[in-house]
Design a protein around this motif. Sequence first.
Motif, PDB file in Angstrom:
ATOM      1  N   ALA A 270      31.059  44.894  50.977  1.00  0.00           N
ATOM      2  CA  ALA A 270      32.451  44.840  51.428  1.00  0.00           C
ATOM      3  C   ALA A 270      33.186  46.046  50.890  1.00  0.00           C
ATOM      4  O   ALA A 270      32.691  46.761  50.013  1.00  0.00           O
ATOM      5  N   ALA A 271      34.392  46.249  51.406  1.00  0.00           N
ATOM      6  CA  ALA A 271      35.141  47.458  51.055  1.00  0.00           C
ATOM      7  C   ALA A 271      36.246  47.225  50.045  1.00  0.00           C
ATOM      8  O   ALA A 271      36.883  48.182  49.604  1.00  0.00           O
ATOM      9  N   SER A 272      36.508  45.975  49.665  1.00  0.00           N
ATOM     10  CA  SER A 272      37.584  45.725  48.712  1.00  0.00           C
ATOM     11  C   SER A 272      37.359  44.410  47.985  1.00  0.00           C
ATOM     12  O   SER A 272      36.625  43.530  48.456  1.00  0.00           O
ATOM     13  N   GLU A 273      38.016  44.290  46.822  1.00  0.00           N
ATOM     14  CA  GLU A 273      37.911  43.072  46.027  1.00  0.00           C
ATOM     15  C   GLU A 273      39.140  42.961  45.132  1.00  0.00           C
ATOM     16  O   GLU A 273      39.542  43.921  44.479  1.00  0.00           O
ATOM     17  N   PHE A 274      39.740  41.783  45.080  1.00  0.00           N
ATOM     18  CA  PHE A 274      40.882  41.541  44.210  1.00  0.00           C
ATOM     19  C   PHE A 274      40.383  41.181  42.815  1.00  0.00           C
ATOM     20  O   PHE A 274      39.492  40.338  42.658  1.00  0.00           O
ATOM     21  N   THR A 275      40.971  41.806  41.801  1.00  0.00           N
ATOM     22  CA  THR A 275      40.618  41.492  40.425  1.00  0.00           C
ATOM     23  C   THR A 275      41.702  42.073  39.510  1.00  0.00           C
ATOM     24  O   THR A 275      42.634  42.736  39.966  1.00  0.00           O
ATOM     25  N   TRP A 276      41.582  41.813  38.222  1.00  0.00           N
ATOM     26  CA  TRP A 276      42.513  42.410  37.257  1.00  0.00           C
ATOM     27  C   TRP A 276      42.258  43.911  37.177  1.00  0.00           C
ATOM     28  O   TRP A 276      41.111  44.363  37.219  1.00  0.00           O
ATOM     29  N   ASP A 277      43.333  44.681  37.046  1.00  0.00           N
ATOM     30  CA  ASP A 277      43.202  46.133  37.142  1.00  0.00           C
ATOM     31  C   ASP A 277      42.273  46.723  36.085  1.00  0.00           C
ATOM     32  O   ASP A 277      41.517  47.640  36.364  1.00  0.00           O
ATOM     33  N   ASN A 278      42.299  46.193  34.860  1.00  0.00           N
ATOM     34  CA  ASN A 278      41.479  46.798  33.816  1.00  0.00           C
ATOM     35  C   ASN A 278      40.008  46.410  33.919  1.00  0.00           C
ATOM     36  O   ASN A 278      39.179  46.908  33.172  1.00  0.00           O
ATOM     37  N   PHE A 279      39.652  45.529  34.858  1.00  0.00           N
ATOM     38  CA  PHE A 279      38.244  45.239  35.110  1.00  0.00           C
ATOM     39  C   PHE A 279      37.608  46.290  36.015  1.00  0.00           C
ATOM     40  O   PHE A 279      36.400  46.275  36.239  1.00  0.00           O
ATOM     41  N   SER A 280      38.411  47.199  36.535  1.00  0.00           N
ATOM     42  CA  SER A 280      37.925  48.104  37.580  1.00  0.00           C
ATOM     43  C   SER A 280      36.882  49.098  37.082  1.00  0.00           C
ATOM     44  O   SER A 280      36.154  49.685  37.880  1.00  0.00           O
ATOM     45  N   ILE A 281      36.778  49.264  35.770  1.00  0.00           N
ATOM     46  CA  ILE A 281      35.766  50.175  35.225  1.00  0.00           C
ATOM     47  C   ILE A 281      34.364  49.714  35.603  1.00  0.00           C
ATOM     48  O   ILE A 281      33.431  50.504  35.702  1.00  0.00           O
ATOM     49  N   ARG A 282      34.228  48.436  35.879  1.00  0.00           N
ATOM     50  CA  ARG A 282      32.930  47.861  36.234  1.00  0.00           C
ATOM     51  C   ARG A 282      32.303  48.552  37.443  1.00  0.00           C
ATOM     52  O   ARG A 282      31.100  48.804  37.486  1.00  0.00           O
ATOM     53  N   TYR A 283      33.113  48.853  38.443  1.00  0.00           N
ATOM     54  CA  TYR A 283      32.573  49.293  39.729  1.00  0.00           C
ATOM     55  C   TYR A 283      31.948  50.674  39.669  1.00  0.00           C
ATOM     56  O   TYR A 283      30.932  50.935  40.319  1.00  0.00           O
ATOM     57  N   GLU A 284      32.527  51.570  38.888  1.00  0.00           N
ATOM     58  CA  GLU A 284      31.981  52.921  38.778  1.00  0.00           C
ATOM     59  C   GLU A 284      30.582  52.890  38.177  1.00  0.00           C
ATOM     60  O   GLU A 284      29.724  53.696  38.535  1.00  0.00           O
ATOM     61  N   GLY A 285      30.369  51.942  37.263  1.00  0.00           N
ATOM     62  CA  GLY A 285      29.068  51.846  36.636  1.00  0.00           C
ATOM     63  C   GLY A 285      28.024  51.190  37.516  1.00  0.00           C
ATOM     64  O   GLY A 285      26.822  51.426  37.354  1.00  0.00           O
ATOM     65  N   GLU A 286      28.466  50.364  38.450  1.00  0.00           N
ATOM     66  CA  GLU A 286      27.542  49.605  39.285  1.00  0.00           C
ATOM     67  C   GLU A 286      27.245  50.242  40.634  1.00  0.00           C
ATOM     68  O   GLU A 286      26.128  50.152  41.142  1.00  0.00           O
ATOM     69  N   GLY A 287      28.270  50.851  41.221  1.00  0.00           N
ATOM     70  CA  GLY A 287      28.161  51.258  42.611  1.00  0.00           C
ATOM     71  C   GLY A 287      27.854  52.723  42.824  1.00  0.00           C
ATOM     72  O   GLY A 287      27.872  53.533  41.899  1.00  0.00           O
ATOM     73  N   GLU A 288      27.618  53.061  44.090  1.00  0.00           N
ATOM     74  CA  GLU A 288      27.286  54.428  44.466  1.00  0.00           C
ATOM     75  C   GLU A 288      28.472  55.177  45.068  1.00  0.00           C
ATOM     76  O   GLU A 288      28.385  56.360  45.337  1.00  0.00           O
ATOM     77  N   SER A 289      29.586  54.476  45.282  1.00  0.00           N
ATOM     78  CA  SER A 289      30.743  55.092  45.914  1.00  0.00           C
ATOM     79  C   SER A 289      31.791  55.456  44.867  1.00  0.00           C
ATOM     80  O   SER A 289      31.519  55.445  43.659  1.00  0.00           O
ATOM     81  N   ASP A 290      32.985  55.784  45.318  1.00  0.00           N
ATOM     82  CA  ASP A 290      34.134  56.014  44.443  1.00  0.00           C
ATOM     83  C   ASP A 290      35.113  54.868  44.663  1.00  0.00           C
ATOM     84  O   ASP A 290      35.305  54.421  45.804  1.00  0.00           O
ATOM     85  N   TYR A 291      35.772  54.424  43.583  1.00  0.00           N
ATOM     86  CA  TYR A 291      36.617  53.241  43.670  1.00  0.00           C
ATOM     87  C   TYR A 291      37.988  53.531  43.085  1.00  0.00           C
ATOM     88  O   TYR A 291      38.136  54.329  42.164  1.00  0.00           O
ATOM     89  N   GLY A 292      38.993  52.881  43.653  1.00  0.00           N
ATOM     90  CA  GLY A 292      40.359  53.080  43.189  1.00  0.00           C
ATOM     91  C   GLY A 292      41.160  51.803  43.317  1.00  0.00           C
ATOM     92  O   GLY A 292      40.699  50.807  43.887  1.00  0.00           O
ATOM     93  N   LEU A 293      42.386  51.830  42.797  1.00  0.00           N
ATOM     94  CA  LEU A 293      43.258  50.662  42.798  1.00  0.00           C
ATOM     95  C   LEU A 293      44.300  50.791  43.898  1.00  0.00           C
ATOM     96  O   LEU A 293      44.954  51.825  44.026  1.00  0.00           O
ATOM     97  N   ALA A 294      44.458  49.732  44.666  1.00  0.00           N
ATOM     98  CA  ALA A 294      45.442  49.687  45.751  1.00  0.00           C
ATOM     99  C   ALA A 294      46.428  48.556  45.486  1.00  0.00           C
ATOM    100  O   ALA A 294      46.134  47.621  44.730  1.00  0.00           O
ATOM    101  N   PRO A 295      47.597  48.607  46.116  1.00  0.00           N
ATOM    102  CA  PRO A 295      48.627  47.589  45.862  1.00  0.00           C
ATOM    103  C   PRO A 295      48.246  46.223  46.420  1.00  0.00           C
ATOM    104  O   PRO A 295      47.488  46.087  47.377  1.00  0.00           O
TER     105      PRO A 295
END
Length: 429
Positions: free
Chosen positions: A270-295
């Motif tokens: 999928a292309a998006s997921e709701f979570t707490w903002d400071n959990f977002s470090i997880r995705y860079e370590g797991e995934g092959e894409s680039d990830y950012g925070l949206a409103p």
Amino acid sequence: MGTSRNVERRTILKAAGASAAVLGLAATTGCGGDGGTSADGTVTIRYAWWGGEPRAIAIKKTIALFEKKFPKIKVKPEFTDYEAFWEKFQTQASGGNPPDVFQNAVGFLRKYDKRGVLMDLKSQADSGNLNLKNFRNGVLANGQVDGKQVGIPVGANTMSLVVDLKAFKKAGVAPEFGWTWDDYFAALQTIQDKLKIAGDTGYFSIMYLYDLYLRQHGKAFFTDTALGFTEDDLTQWWEDGYKRVKSGLVADPKKIEQVKPKSGLSAGLAASEFTWDNFSIRYEGEGESDYGLAPIPTTDGKDTGQYLGSLMLSAFSGTKHPKEVAQFIDFMVHDPEVGAIMGYDRGILATTEQYDAFTPTEATNKGVKAYEEKVAAEGVLGKITPHPSGADVIEAAFLRIGGEVAQGKTKPSDAAKTLFSEAKAAFAG
């Protein structure tokens, strides 16, 4: 408000149900911990927290700093993962022997205050052992229950939408503050049409997101003593969610299960997921894409319903060393060097002294800081929703039952009835 923090969060939500079997807690007297006072006047206090090894390493460094400044106070560390922490804590509390100081969260404050486990730290602030000033964006209120200060925030976070930046760019979708839920789901449809992947990993079983949605409509997930919405409200929320699973707009829950502990977002489902903002470090370590925070999407183009959550430190009401415990908490939330060591491991640092002492250099942490500053500048932050005793059990139930809806195992109306039934039992516990 972890290390690979969304992994921790998923474990949190599932494991919290382990506390559903509420134990009768013994009356807490002055029998705190097994910490004592040695012949030379040295005091030992116990400090417990949950989290992974990187958090433990950082916290042990801060303990060493504290013991250097306060040589007559020794700190005995106790740490484990989330599930084991709360199982152990409940046993310790029932025996009147919890740690002197421990990491806490808003879902547990009323539960353990109700049982007399938590110290009201205002008395120690009045005695000059604990500074209750310089907390950012009103986050100190997160640790207050019925006029008592039973938790002191160490970090703050807020709900966010983590997006696959490459996917959103390829689909020509640009999320902005003030976009609506209709805009969001239209964007997901565009992503599905153009990229042939789901737009979202499964938003509708996240209690804290539903809380924001309710707040946008003048309600909230909890009142002080009950649920703040109706069965009809929840039935509609889950019916809409299940329709989006069936249409492919939300990822197939079976596929999400298959890639765990990896996120469906970082696995490319999928292309998006709701979570707490400071959990977002997880995705860079797991995934092959680039990830950012949206409103967070809105109902009216303005109000997101957001507030700051936090992890915090609490103290045992029966500790033999209340002064030393308060001095320790004060050091851990105000000392600049502690802030520099901890960084954003437990959220954006809660006090101005520590916030100013840490300058993020890693891209994800920079993004979290920028996101929270933007949310604050938008003026949308409100007060945190109350969390009655039993909130931890209900959060776990919401995740579990929402998952059953997503898999088509339970009709939304039946699921709503089950949630309300389990909530009633949790509140009575």
